[in-house]
Motif scaffolding. Sequence first.
Motif, PDB file in Angstrom:
ATOM      1  N   UNK A   1     -29.129 -68.827  21.378  1.00 24.95           N
ATOM      2  CA  UNK A   1     -29.013 -70.205  21.853  1.00 24.95           C
ATOM      3  C   UNK A   1     -30.079 -70.516  22.898  1.00 24.95           C
ATOM      4  N   UNK A   2     -30.413 -69.541  23.730  1.00 29.29           N
ATOM      5  CA  UNK A   2     -31.469 -69.735  24.720  1.00 29.29           C
ATOM      6  C   UNK A   2     -32.825 -69.913  24.047  1.00 29.29           C
ATOM      7  N   UNK A   3     -33.060 -69.168  22.964  1.00 29.81           N
ATOM      8  CA  UNK A   3     -34.303 -69.324  22.199  1.00 29.81           C
ATOM      9  C   UNK A   3     -34.387 -70.724  21.598  1.00 29.81           C
ATOM     10  N   UNK A   4     -33.281 -71.224  21.043  1.00 27.47           N
ATOM     11  CA  UNK A   4     -33.247 -72.587  20.511  1.00 27.47           C
ATOM     12  C   UNK A   4     -33.522 -73.613  21.602  1.00 27.47           C
ATOM     13  N   UNK A   5     -32.994 -73.353  22.797  1.00 27.27           N
ATOM     14  CA  UNK A   5     -33.183 -74.287  23.904  1.00 27.27           C
ATOM     15  C   UNK A   5     -34.656 -74.381  24.289  1.00 27.27           C
ATOM     16  N   UNK A   6     -35.340 -73.248  24.312  1.00 24.30           N
ATOM     17  CA  UNK A   6     -36.766 -73.252  24.647  1.00 24.30           C
ATOM     18  C   UNK A   6     -37.564 -73.967  23.561  1.00 24.30           C
ATOM     19  N   UNK A   7     -37.267 -73.686  22.288  1.00 24.83           N
ATOM     20  CA  UNK A   7     -38.007 -74.310  21.191  1.00 24.83           C
ATOM     21  C   UNK A   7     -37.811 -75.824  21.148  1.00 24.83           C
ATOM     22  N   UNK A   8     -36.664 -76.303  21.654  1.00 24.86           N
ATOM     23  CA  UNK A   8     -36.393 -77.743  21.631  1.00 24.86           C
ATOM     24  C   UNK A   8     -36.850 -78.430  22.909  1.00 24.86           C
ATOM     25  N   UNK A   9     -37.475 -77.682  23.827  1.00 19.72           N
ATOM     26  CA  UNK A   9     -37.925 -78.279  25.075  1.00 19.72           C
ATOM     27  C   UNK A   9     -36.795 -78.591  26.033  1.00 19.72           C
ATOM     28  N   UNK A  10     -35.695 -77.824  25.987  1.00 15.35           N
ATOM     29  CA  UNK A  10     -34.553 -78.042  26.861  1.00 15.35           C
ATOM     30  C   UNK A  10     -33.553 -79.046  26.334  1.00 15.35           C
ATOM     31  N   UNK A  11     -33.827 -79.654  25.179  1.00 19.24           N
ATOM     32  CA  UNK A  11     -32.922 -80.669  24.623  1.00 19.24           C
ATOM     33  C   UNK A  11     -31.622 -80.054  24.130  1.00 19.24           C
ATOM     34  N   UNK A  12     -31.670 -78.786  23.696  1.00 22.11           N
ATOM     35  CA  UNK A  12     -30.470 -78.135  23.165  1.00 22.11           C
ATOM     36  C   UNK A  12     -29.400 -78.005  24.253  1.00 22.11           C
ATOM     37  N   UNK A  13     -29.802 -77.705  25.490  1.00 24.65           N
ATOM     38  CA  UNK A  13     -28.843 -77.528  26.585  1.00 24.65           C
ATOM     39  C   UNK A  13     -28.309 -78.860  27.097  1.00 24.65           C
ATOM     40  N   UNK A  14     -28.924 -79.975  26.690  1.00 25.54           N
ATOM     41  CA  UNK A  14     -28.478 -81.298  27.113  1.00 25.54           C
ATOM     42  C   UNK A  14     -27.819 -82.071  25.973  1.00 25.54           C
ATOM     43  N   UNK A  15     -27.765 -81.477  24.770  1.00 23.65           N
ATOM     44  CA  UNK A  15     -27.145 -82.109  23.594  1.00 23.65           C
ATOM     45  C   UNK A  15     -27.705 -83.504  23.349  1.00 23.65           C
ATOM     46  N   UNK A  16     -29.034 -83.620  23.355  1.00 23.46           N
ATOM     47  CA  UNK A  16     -29.662 -84.903  23.083  1.00 23.46           C
ATOM     48  C   UNK A  16     -29.745 -85.128  21.571  1.00 23.46           C
ATOM     49  N   UNK A  17     -30.218 -86.305  21.190  1.00 24.85           N
ATOM     50  CA  UNK A  17     -30.283 -86.616  19.765  1.00 24.85           C
ATOM     51  C   UNK A  17     -31.309 -85.732  19.047  1.00 24.85           C
ATOM     52  N   UNK A  18     -32.275 -85.165  19.798  1.00 25.01           N
ATOM     53  CA  UNK A  18     -33.256 -84.254  19.219  1.00 25.01           C
ATOM     54  C   UNK A  18     -32.946 -82.806  19.602  1.00 25.01           C
ATOM     55  N   UNK A  19     -31.674 -82.489  19.810  1.00 20.02           N
ATOM     56  CA  UNK A  19     -31.288 -81.156  20.281  1.00 20.02           C
ATOM     57  C   UNK A  19     -31.690 -80.060  19.292  1.00 20.02           C
ATOM     58  N   UNK A  20     -31.590 -80.346  17.999  1.00 21.70           N
ATOM     59  CA  UNK A  20     -31.940 -79.327  16.999  1.00 21.70           C
ATOM     60  C   UNK A  20     -33.452 -79.171  16.865  1.00 21.70           C
ATOM     61  N   UNK A  21     -34.213 -80.186  17.266  1.00 25.25           N
ATOM     62  CA  UNK A  21     -35.671 -80.092  17.272  1.00 25.25           C
ATOM     63  C   UNK A  21     -36.255 -79.793  15.897  1.00 25.25           C
ATOM     64  N   UNK A  22     -37.268 -78.948  15.898  1.00 27.17           N
ATOM     65  CA  UNK A  22     -37.965 -78.596  14.663  1.00 27.17           C
ATOM     66  C   UNK A  22     -37.424 -77.301  14.055  1.00 27.17           C
ATOM     67  N   UNK A  23     -36.369 -76.743  14.659  1.00 30.42           N
ATOM     68  CA  UNK A  23     -35.833 -75.481  14.147  1.00 30.42           C
ATOM     69  C   UNK A  23     -35.376 -75.570  12.690  1.00 30.42           C
ATOM     70  N   UNK A  24     -34.626 -76.609  12.279  1.00 29.53           N
ATOM     71  CA  UNK A  24     -34.246 -76.691  10.858  1.00 29.53           C
ATOM     72  C   UNK A  24     -35.452 -76.725   9.922  1.00 29.53           C
ATOM     73  N   UNK A  25     -36.506 -77.456  10.322  1.00 29.35           N
ATOM     74  CA  UNK A  25     -37.698 -77.537   9.466  1.00 29.35           C
ATOM     75  C   UNK A  25     -38.408 -76.188   9.396  1.00 29.35           C
ATOM     76  N   UNK A  26     -38.531 -75.509  10.532  1.00 28.01           N
ATOM     77  CA  UNK A  26     -39.177 -74.192  10.539  1.00 28.01           C
ATOM     78  C   UNK A  26     -38.398 -73.210   9.683  1.00 28.01           C
TER      79      UNK A  26
END
Length: 427
Positions: free
Chosen positions: A56-81
């Motif tokens: 989860x910490x790795x996901x948070x870094x890849x999303x630019x901190x959005x994962x820990x704030x549950x923003x609309x872009x929380x998942x970021x580019x991880x699904x695409x990668x």
Amino acid sequence: MIQTIKKAWGIPELRKKIVFTALILLIFRIGNAIPVPYVDTGLLGTYINQLSTTVLSLYNVMSGGAFAQATIFALGVQPYINSSIIIQLLTIAIPSLGRMAQEGGEEGKKKIQSITRYATVAIAIIQGVGYFFLMKNYGILTSTSVWAALVIIVSFIAGSSFVMWMGEQITEFGIGNGISIILFAGILSRVPTMVSQMVGGMRAGSLKWWMVLLVIVGILLLIVLITWVNGAERRIPVQYAKRQVGRKMYGGQSSTLPMKVNMSGVLPIIFAQSIAMIPSTIAAFCKQPKEGTFWYGFLNAIDTKSVLYMIFYFLMIIAFSYFYATIQFNPVEISNNLKKNGGFIPGFRPGNPTAAFIQKVLNKVTLFGAVYLGIVAILPLIIGKIVNVAALSIGGTSVIIVVGVALETVQALESQMLMRQYKGFLE
């Protein structure tokens, strides 16, 4: 890099592409600051920060901190990668997909891209549902109704799909390599937070000045190493035999077969880190064992600061480096292509001897690249253990992504400038 951007800014067409890319990144950063409804972001941020040694910490870094704030872009580019990697592996496992990717031409690439988009949405659905239940189980949600669940999950899925679309727009209308640039912007946005944490640690007395200096020197050394290795390649000399077609004579020139030292990029590190963090991630969601028990000692042995974890992590990086090198570079296919075009490597007969030589060189180059990736990944762990900063456990991944994308972007801009400033032979 700054000089290249200045020169590119002087070309009107490239200036439009740079402005378009900047606007897309601005939208991405705005989306990273908009949380989804029904989530206690303060409680979620505290919870994610406690899981600094998990996936989860790795996901948070890849999303630019959005994962820990549950923003609309929380998942970021991880699904695409993830979907891109899965489809890439399936093109090897499924012959029909492989033929579509290699022999389908532009139409085949469009079909593969379309399949990747559908796979991205499917993975986003799975991750969005999992993220919702994670927050629900730990009491982070302010409402657990069906409507709240629908809003949260749909927001995550829509946000991930929109990020994928923005990446494709940068690739088509911007300066190129859109997904990587979005990932680059997300990771780079965490630099001010890291600096403020270091300053706060120094003021509180938990960090000494020499610890901060060690971190800065380590990052600078990593940047130098990554920059040096990123452009390194092994060039195998290739000679083309002369052949006559009609009244014209073709061939006879010399060329090289380049092999990049780090042809796998950062993927081996990401995969190895995700797998190595699985035990600690599972342990974080289970009841903590009592001190002195077997499971207590086992969890300490596989902690990200332990020597056993570093050794296992290093070996996994080497294994995945060889795996991806095998996928991307087929010596038999290259040998056959050289033979068809009348090319040969001096000192080796066309066919199996050439393929064996290319495989031998590939193994040596891959070993050097794998050791390099291992050093880049392990060095932040060692520094983090010395200065007692757990956040550095994924620092190597972040640095190699940021530096790699920056170098690729500069090369892309230089190529476009060269194409537009070339005057031709008639002037």
